[in-house]
Design an enzyme around this catalytic site. Structure first.
Site, PDB file in Angstrom:
ATOM      1  N   ASP A   1      -4.448  59.278 -11.280  1.00 42.17           N
ATOM      2  CA  ASP A   1      -3.568  58.248 -11.836  1.00 42.17           C
ATOM      3  C   ASP A   1      -3.211  57.188 -10.804  1.00 42.17           C
ATOM      4  O   ASP A   1      -3.300  57.411  -9.597  1.00 42.17           O
ATOM      5  CB  ASP A   1      -2.253  58.896 -12.306  1.00 42.17           C
ATOM      6  CG  ASP A   1      -2.451  59.779 -13.522  1.00 42.17           C
ATOM      7  OD1 ASP A   1      -3.415  59.570 -14.276  1.00 42.17           O
ATOM      8  OD2 ASP A   1      -1.622  60.704 -13.710  1.00 42.17           O
TER       9      ASP A   1
ATOM     10  N   TYR B   1      -4.712  70.888  -6.427  1.00 43.70           N
ATOM     11  CA  TYR B   1      -3.767  69.796  -6.216  1.00 43.70           C
ATOM     12  C   TYR B   1      -2.565  70.294  -5.415  1.00 43.70           C
ATOM     13  O   TYR B   1      -2.216  71.480  -5.475  1.00 43.70           O
ATOM     14  CB  TYR B   1      -3.225  69.279  -7.553  1.00 43.70           C
ATOM     15  CG  TYR B   1      -4.195  68.503  -8.399  1.00 43.70           C
ATOM     16  CD1 TYR B   1      -4.300  67.123  -8.278  1.00 43.70           C
ATOM     17  CD2 TYR B   1      -4.998  69.146  -9.345  1.00 43.70           C
ATOM     18  CE1 TYR B   1      -5.185  66.398  -9.071  1.00 43.70           C
ATOM     19  CE2 TYR B   1      -5.883  68.424 -10.144  1.00 43.70           C
ATOM     20  CZ  TYR B   1      -5.970  67.054  -9.998  1.00 43.70           C
ATOM     21  OH  TYR B   1      -6.846  66.340 -10.777  1.00 43.70           O
TER      22      TYR B   1
END
Lengths: 246, 246
Positions: A53, A111
């Protein structure tokens, strides 16, 4: 024709995420393709392991592209690093098998999400962590992590619109480490839905702060309703650490 | 009248160093004084423990100022953090003895200098370390650290013009730690001459890279000639960690 695999580190702050848009100058993919086209004289399109993003960082994004260029992979890496802005670095370039595909062959990802959990903000972590000063019950957050780990339909923890594709994913690892004033969440799994890491993080924080009950997790898994979950944590605390391949 | 002691963290990148100049908007001191004047309605001058150069960072700069303001120190800290730019943070505000003076009472300081010693640059350390890709002989640099530790006339390792003040300082600690691709130099001592940490760092790097002999250190101490030492390492790798008081 060579198939080149790149491992890429970037600071997402100045970019509209990974995926090239009309104005290629504002995306990581666009920046790298621009330099590769300059380097090879070919019109290069790179395949990333997946999108990140706007504002999200990466320590180990993976991408591949095909080229007839005669340079060695190390020469390509050095050319890229000389011509890319300083907030994008190619850590490694290597020749991959002809069929290697950075997205289709990815079998998992890891992540990290960083939360600065002190009253006073941090100067050096300000662009790389979410400042969340409320007192947190880490033991309760750990319990929530246990509930989230495993194979579930995560659509209630995603920003997806209705889709016919499966929204079942396996979260192999979800852990919290306290490193001084910093909380470090680690997520590893076979795949992640859109904004899933940030929505899980936001939910964990509200559970830790006592604003949501632990039971909300079961409710979300039972109902798949996004609005029961916490707010989406901001993108600047999120890092794509690693993409796994067989 | 209260005497308030501040402990301050800042990212030096956007500033012309600590000390206020004509255009107060470009220095850390100027920024803090601007907010304090707004906060108190008084014309506040703050006393720092010492200057830091353009681009140098701090994790624990100390300063003090006097005020008649009725706020508590915590309220002052919060006011400052709400009004200062995000790259300057007051970690602590506390009431100090009336005679406390951040510069005169300082009995020592600790600095860190970070060197990113890999071929490929680092995205996340790019603004907080010096990228020095040459291969380094750490054992030789350690020997050089031993020679530099102790009480010496450091004028050959400083950017000072001729001065009548003493240039003898005691370096209590000078150590090198390797943390992955990062070299972390720690300097602790009773005082540091202008650019001393950066000139010592530049000299250590040239010794490590084989461009200078270890013996250069004895020559510099014997001659006090700056030009025998290495280049001044850039300011963005340098952090003022802590200021010591009795």
């Amino acid at each position: 024709m060579k198939n080149i695999k790149l491992t890429i580190e970037y600071d997402g702050k100045r970019y509209l995420g990974w995926q090239r848009l009309g104005d290629s100058d504002k995306t990581i993919q666009g920046k790298i393709e621009g330099v590769l086209t300059q380097m090879t004289g070919e019109s290069i399109e790179i395949i990333g392991s997946g999108r990140t993003d706007t504002g999200t960082h990466a320590r180990g994004q993976v991408a591949n592209f095909k080229t007839n260029a005669k340079m060695t992979p190390d020469e390509m890496r050095d050319f890229l690093n000389r011509h890319l802005p300083r907030d994008i670095v190619v850590k490694k370039a290597e020749e991959a098998a002809a069929r290697f595909h950075a997205r289709y062959n990815a079998v998992g990802k890891q992540y990290s999400y960083y939360i600065w959990n002190e009253t006073v903000p941090s100067v050096f972590a300000r662009n790389y962590s979410y400042h969340y000063p409320q007192k947190l019950d880490i033991a309760k957050m750990d319990e929530a992590c246990q509930k989230l780990t495993g194979t579930h339909n995560f659509s209630g923890f995603s920003a997806l619109r209705k889709t016919k594709k499966s929204t079942v994913r396996t979260l192999d690892k979800l852990s919290i480490q306290k490193e001084g004033g910093m909380l470090h969440l680690t997520f590893a799994g076979d795949g992640f839905l859109h904004k899933m890491v940030r929505i899980i993080t936001g939910t964990l924080l509200e559970i830790g702060a006592g604003e949501l009950e632990l039971a909300v997790i079961d409710e979300i898994f039972a109902s798949n309703v996004r609005k029961y979950a916490g707010d989406t944590a901001p993108s600047h605390g999120l890092f794509l650490d690693e993409v796994f391949y067989h």
